[in-house]
Design an enzyme around this catalytic site. Structure first.
Site, PDB file in Angstrom:
ATOM      1  N   TRP A 148       0.837  -1.206   0.000  1.00 50.52           N
ATOM      2  CA  TRP A 148       0.000   0.000   0.000  1.00 50.52           C
ATOM      3  C   TRP A 148       0.867   1.250   0.000  1.00 50.52           C
ATOM      4  O   TRP A 148       1.901   1.317   0.674  1.00 50.52           O
ATOM      5  CB  TRP A 148      -0.888  -0.001   1.237  1.00 50.52           C
ATOM      6  CG  TRP A 148      -1.481   1.336   1.571  1.00 50.52           C
ATOM      7  CD1 TRP A 148      -0.893   2.343   2.295  1.00 50.52           C
ATOM      8  CD2 TRP A 148      -2.765   1.821   1.194  1.00 50.52           C
ATOM      9  NE1 TRP A 148      -1.739   3.424   2.393  1.00 50.52           N
ATOM     10  CE2 TRP A 148      -2.895   3.131   1.727  1.00 50.52           C
ATOM     11  CE3 TRP A 148      -3.822   1.287   0.473  1.00 50.52           C
ATOM     12  CZ2 TRP A 148      -4.045   3.892   1.558  1.00 50.52           C
ATOM     13  CZ3 TRP A 148      -4.962   2.053   0.304  1.00 50.52           C
ATOM     14  CH2 TRP A 148      -5.069   3.337   0.842  1.00 50.52           C
ATOM     15  N   ASN A 150       0.227   5.713   0.263  1.00 46.94           N
ATOM     16  CA  ASN A 150      -0.590   6.916   0.156  1.00 46.94           C
ATOM     17  C   ASN A 150       0.315   8.147   0.105  1.00 46.94           C
ATOM     18  O   ASN A 150       1.137   8.228  -0.818  1.00 46.94           O
ATOM     19  CB  ASN A 150      -1.704   6.984   1.211  1.00 46.94           C
ATOM     20  CG  ASN A 150      -1.297   6.897   2.649  1.00 46.94           C
ATOM     21  OD1 ASN A 150      -0.836   5.856   3.108  1.00 46.94           O
ATOM     22  ND2 ASN A 150      -1.479   7.965   3.400  1.00 46.94           N
ATOM     23  N   ASP A 151       0.220   9.099   1.012  1.00 47.30           N
ATOM     24  CA  ASP A 151       0.838  10.418   0.854  1.00 47.30           C
ATOM     25  C   ASP A 151       2.304  10.380   0.422  1.00 47.30           C
ATOM     26  O   ASP A 151       3.111   9.648   1.020  1.00 47.30           O
ATOM     27  CB  ASP A 151       0.804  11.185   2.174  1.00 47.30           C
ATOM     28  CG  ASP A 151      -0.571  11.271   2.786  1.00 47.30           C
ATOM     29  OD1 ASP A 151      -1.539  10.844   2.140  1.00 47.30           O
ATOM     30  OD2 ASP A 151      -0.676  11.771   3.916  1.00 47.30           O
ATOM     31  N   TRP A 175      -4.311   0.134   3.936  1.00 45.06           N
ATOM     32  CA  TRP A 175      -3.624   1.035   4.857  1.00 45.06           C
ATOM     33  C   TRP A 175      -3.270   0.345   6.167  1.00 45.06           C
ATOM     34  O   TRP A 175      -4.051  -0.433   6.708  1.00 45.06           O
ATOM     35  CB  TRP A 175      -4.511   2.254   5.140  1.00 45.06           C
ATOM     36  CG  TRP A 175      -3.832   3.303   5.970  1.00 45.06           C
ATOM     37  CD1 TRP A 175      -3.115   4.369   5.521  1.00 45.06           C
ATOM     38  CD2 TRP A 175      -3.805   3.379   7.399  1.00 45.06           C
ATOM     39  NE1 TRP A 175      -2.638   5.112   6.586  1.00 45.06           N
ATOM     40  CE2 TRP A 175      -3.048   4.523   7.747  1.00 45.06           C
ATOM     41  CE3 TRP A 175      -4.343   2.595   8.410  1.00 45.06           C
ATOM     42  CZ2 TRP A 175      -2.826   4.901   9.072  1.00 45.06           C
ATOM     43  CZ3 TRP A 175      -4.111   2.952   9.737  1.00 45.06           C
ATOM     44  CH2 TRP A 175      -3.367   4.104  10.050  1.00 45.06           C
ATOM     45  N   SER A 208       3.208  11.205   7.820  1.00 41.38           N
ATOM     46  CA  SER A 208       3.751  12.080   6.779  1.00 41.38           C
ATOM     47  C   SER A 208       4.664  13.174   7.338  1.00 41.38           C
ATOM     48  O   SER A 208       4.606  13.523   8.509  1.00 41.38           O
ATOM     49  CB  SER A 208       2.612  12.719   5.990  1.00 41.38           C
ATOM     50  OG  SER A 208       1.870  11.735   5.309  1.00 41.38           O
ATOM     51  N   ASP A 269       2.116  15.910  10.081  1.00 39.11           N
ATOM     52  CA  ASP A 269       2.562  16.226   8.724  1.00 39.11           C
ATOM     53  C   ASP A 269       3.429  17.485   8.652  1.00 39.11           C
ATOM     54  O   ASP A 269       3.129  18.432   7.908  1.00 39.11           O
ATOM     55  CB  ASP A 269       1.361  16.375   7.776  1.00 39.11           C
ATOM     56  CG  ASP A 269       0.364  15.243   7.895  1.00 39.11           C
ATOM     57  OD1 ASP A 269       0.768  14.156   8.347  1.00 39.11           O
ATOM     58  OD2 ASP A 269      -0.809  15.436   7.555  1.00 39.11           O
ATOM     59  N   GLU A 320      -4.783  18.507   6.633  1.00 37.99           N
ATOM     60  CA  GLU A 320      -3.604  17.636   6.627  1.00 37.99           C
ATOM     61  C   GLU A 320      -2.564  18.157   5.634  1.00 37.99           C
ATOM     62  O   GLU A 320      -2.826  19.041   4.828  1.00 37.99           O
ATOM     63  CB  GLU A 320      -4.000  16.203   6.214  1.00 37.99           C
ATOM     64  CG  GLU A 320      -4.945  15.505   7.158  1.00 37.99           C
ATOM     65  CD  GLU A 320      -5.207  14.066   6.752  1.00 37.99           C
ATOM     66  OE1 GLU A 320      -5.032  13.183   7.606  1.00 37.99           O
ATOM     67  OE2 GLU A 320      -5.576  13.823   5.586  1.00 37.99           O
TER      68      GLU A 320
END
Length: 600
Positions: A148, A150-151, A175, A208, A269, A320
């Site tokens: 997986w 993501n960001d 996730w 992140s 983040d 975010e």
């Protein structure tokens, strides 16, 4: 050489009056010269011992199963804990755990039934197959070889390399288990995957963040060190730091982490950059529904400066992944500060999206020049967590985003991997009346992907115009470059479609001054009721309409007038779109040029 594993089950019903009254089931899993033994301890707990090891243990995954906790133990010390959806009724795919460098290995499993199929399907191997088996894997967008993503995180440029870190689960295609994955590239198109850069620790998972090149050695880790800032996500979210003295190949976590804490629960983040006017580092952190600004002379000690967000922009979800950059205004020598603010939910078409604010920043406080308008960076459903590269060459501001939406990211129809990044985009500002907007133009490196293809000019569309096939049969990923001169049409439209009737409709409505993309009949859409949708972008009436449309195996990105508007949407056709049909309503128009460039 393929590995043959024979699993020998020996079940003995033992009713011993032990302290806990637990039954124990021993399962001997024998491979060629390798042994696994599983002891079921009751209440869903099991102990697995490896007496002769290979490089990997391959865990069978079933995505419909609940997560179970797994602890890897070496010489009686827990060295890793992770959550895995182990196969209970069927195995969807395998994920590897690297055993190299460890001896006397065992695993403790929690919440896995004794009769789960995973106990039969466990494997030991010296290899893990990462050869692409996915028809929807992008051809020219980055995606991890498995697991997986993501960001995008920590994007930084140094010594001719673009570093891309990213939220990564190496133990499943959903996730969880957040690490920082890592890849490098010379051109932001061709990527080399590197080992995981940051793994979870006692402070929590690795969420992140960002990276900087400490050119002046302000932190004391060495001149030119790459320093990473990330959120440690345990029971609370705190900010931590790590540093690399070998151009990002390995990182050492700062021994005095965390460096910033807060009572705010959603506090994450961190984006860090150097502010020359105040000779300090600035950190922007997303804190629930505001952005907080901190400053530091040395990257170690941080001082709170101010907050931004109350009464500004969209607040339908959590803020975010911030970024604060200074962008030039096209056609002038002026620059403005732009604060990128990713929000979930709250996007214009549901789920996650990126909003932005344009204004001034003095090293302490950000002031929004356009408080009356909520501005969106991309008008599709699948553009999120957008941030820019630090230390980019030639003072460029290059952004990249995560190409999915939290409404359905875990459900899209792929298994070996999930999610990809958008194409890299060069950012600037352009003016319409008194308003300023972000221009997101495809990075020049993208143009180098073009191969020779179809080229036509001066096509007049009174009613309709069809192109039955515009690509060789072995080509299915491409760019369409399109210039249109409107004469009297109210609707300028076209469809990309295939022999099965699956199609993407795109059209300008020149009365409403909008551009739309309809993916309701694009192919596989039933995995989420939120997926079939029409997305709409505002446009400004121009004598000539220029578009670049990038079609990959599972995505379409549209850039209007060199990025005055952008629309990014995922698609999952059961065969490639190789046919094209134009139509007009309320009048006619001319396609002054049409080019289709195959992309390999």
């Amino acid at each position: 050489m393929s590995l043959f594993i024979s699993i020998e089950l020996s079940v003995r019903s033992i009713f011993r009056k032990a302290i806990l009254g637990l039954a124990m089931l021993t399962v001997a899993c024998q491979a060629t010269g390798n042994k696994l033994s599983v002891h079921h301890l009751g209440d869903g707990q099991s102990l697995l011992k490896i007496t002769e090891q290979k490089k990997y243990i391959l865990l069978p995954i079933e995505e419909a199963s609940p997560e179970s906790r797994l602890s890897m133990v070496c010489d009686n010390e827990v060295i890793q804990t992770l959550n895995v959806r182990l196969a209970v009724t069927k195995t969807d795919y395998y994920v590897p755990i690297d055993l190299s460098g460890h001896r006397n290995i065992s695993f403790n499993f929690h919440s896995v039934p004794d009769d789960a199929i995973c106990w039969q399907d466990l494997k030991l191997s010296d290899n893990y197959d990462t050869v692409n088996k996915e028809s929807y894997r992008p051809a020219y967008h980055f995606s991890p070889s498995y697991g997986w993503m993501n960001d995008p995180n920590g994007m930084v440029y140094k010594n001719g390399e673009f570093h891309l870190f990213y939220q990564y689960n190496p133990y499943g295609s959903m996730w969880g288990n957040m690490h920082w994955g890592h890849a490098v590239s010379k051109n932001m198109i061709d990527w080399e995957e590197l080992p995981v850069a940051l793994a979870p620790d006692g402070l929590g998972s690795i969420f992140s963040g960002s990276c900087v090149v400490d050119k002046k050695n302000t932190a004391g880790f060495g001149e030119g060190a790459i320093i990473a800032f990330y959120t440690s996500a345990g029971e609370r979210q705190v900010q931590s730091m790590a540093y690399s003295q070998d151009n990002g190949r390995t990182f050492k976590k700062y021994e005095r982490n965390p460096i910033i804490t807060s009572t705010v629960r959603d506090f994450r983040d961190p984006k860090v950059f150097w502010h020359p006017e105040t000779d300090r580092w600035i950190m922007v952190i997303a804190a629930s529904q505001e952005m907080q600004f901190y400053s530091s002379p040395n990257l170690r000690e941080w001082t709170y400066e101010s907050s931004f967000g109350h009464g500004e922009g969209n607040h339908d979800g959590v803020w975010e992944c911030p970024d604060l950059i200074r962008l030039p205004i096209d056609g002038s020598t002026q620059k403005k500060w732009v604060l990128l603010c990713n929000i979930n939910p709250g996007g214009p078409f549901g789920g996650s999206a990126t909003q932005y604010f344009i204004g001034e920043f003095n090293g302490k406080k950000f002031i929004n020049d356009f408080p009356a308008t909520t501005k969106w960076m991309d008008w599709g459903k699948d553009h999120y967590a957008t941030v820019t590269w630090s230390n980019a060459p030639d003072n460029r501001n290059i952004a990249i985003g995560w190409m999915s939406n939290w409404q359905y990211a875990n459900q899209v129809p792929t298994t070996q991997y999930r999610s990809a990044n958008t194409l890299p985009r060069d950012l600037s500002l352009y003016k319409v009346g008194k308003e300023l907007y972000i221009r997101c133009a495809p990075a020049p490196e993208v143009t180098a992907l073009r191969k020779k293809g179809l080229s036509e000019k001066n096509i007049r569309v009174n009613n309709s115009y069809n192109i039955s096939s515009f690509l060789p049969q072995d080509k299915k990923t491409y760019e369409i470059a399109l210039s249109i001169k409107n004469e009297s049409a109210e609707i300028i439209g076209w469809s990309l479609f295939n022999s099965k009737g699956e199609e993407i409709k795109m059209y300008y409505n020149l009365i409403d001054q909008t551009f739309s993309m309809d993916r309701t009949k694009s192919g596989i859409t039933g995995f989420s009721e939120e997926f079939p949708t029409v997305t709409v972008a505002p446009i400004y009436k121009d004598a000539e309409l220029n578009l670049r449309i990038f079609v990959d195996n599972s995505s379409i990105e549209v850039f209007g007038n060199e990025g005055c508007f952008v629309m990014t949407n995922l698609v999952f056709p059961t065969e490639p779109y190789t046919r094209l049909s134009f139509y007009a309503k309320g009048g006619s128009y001319e396609i002054s040029s049409l080019n289709v460039y195959p992309i390999k």
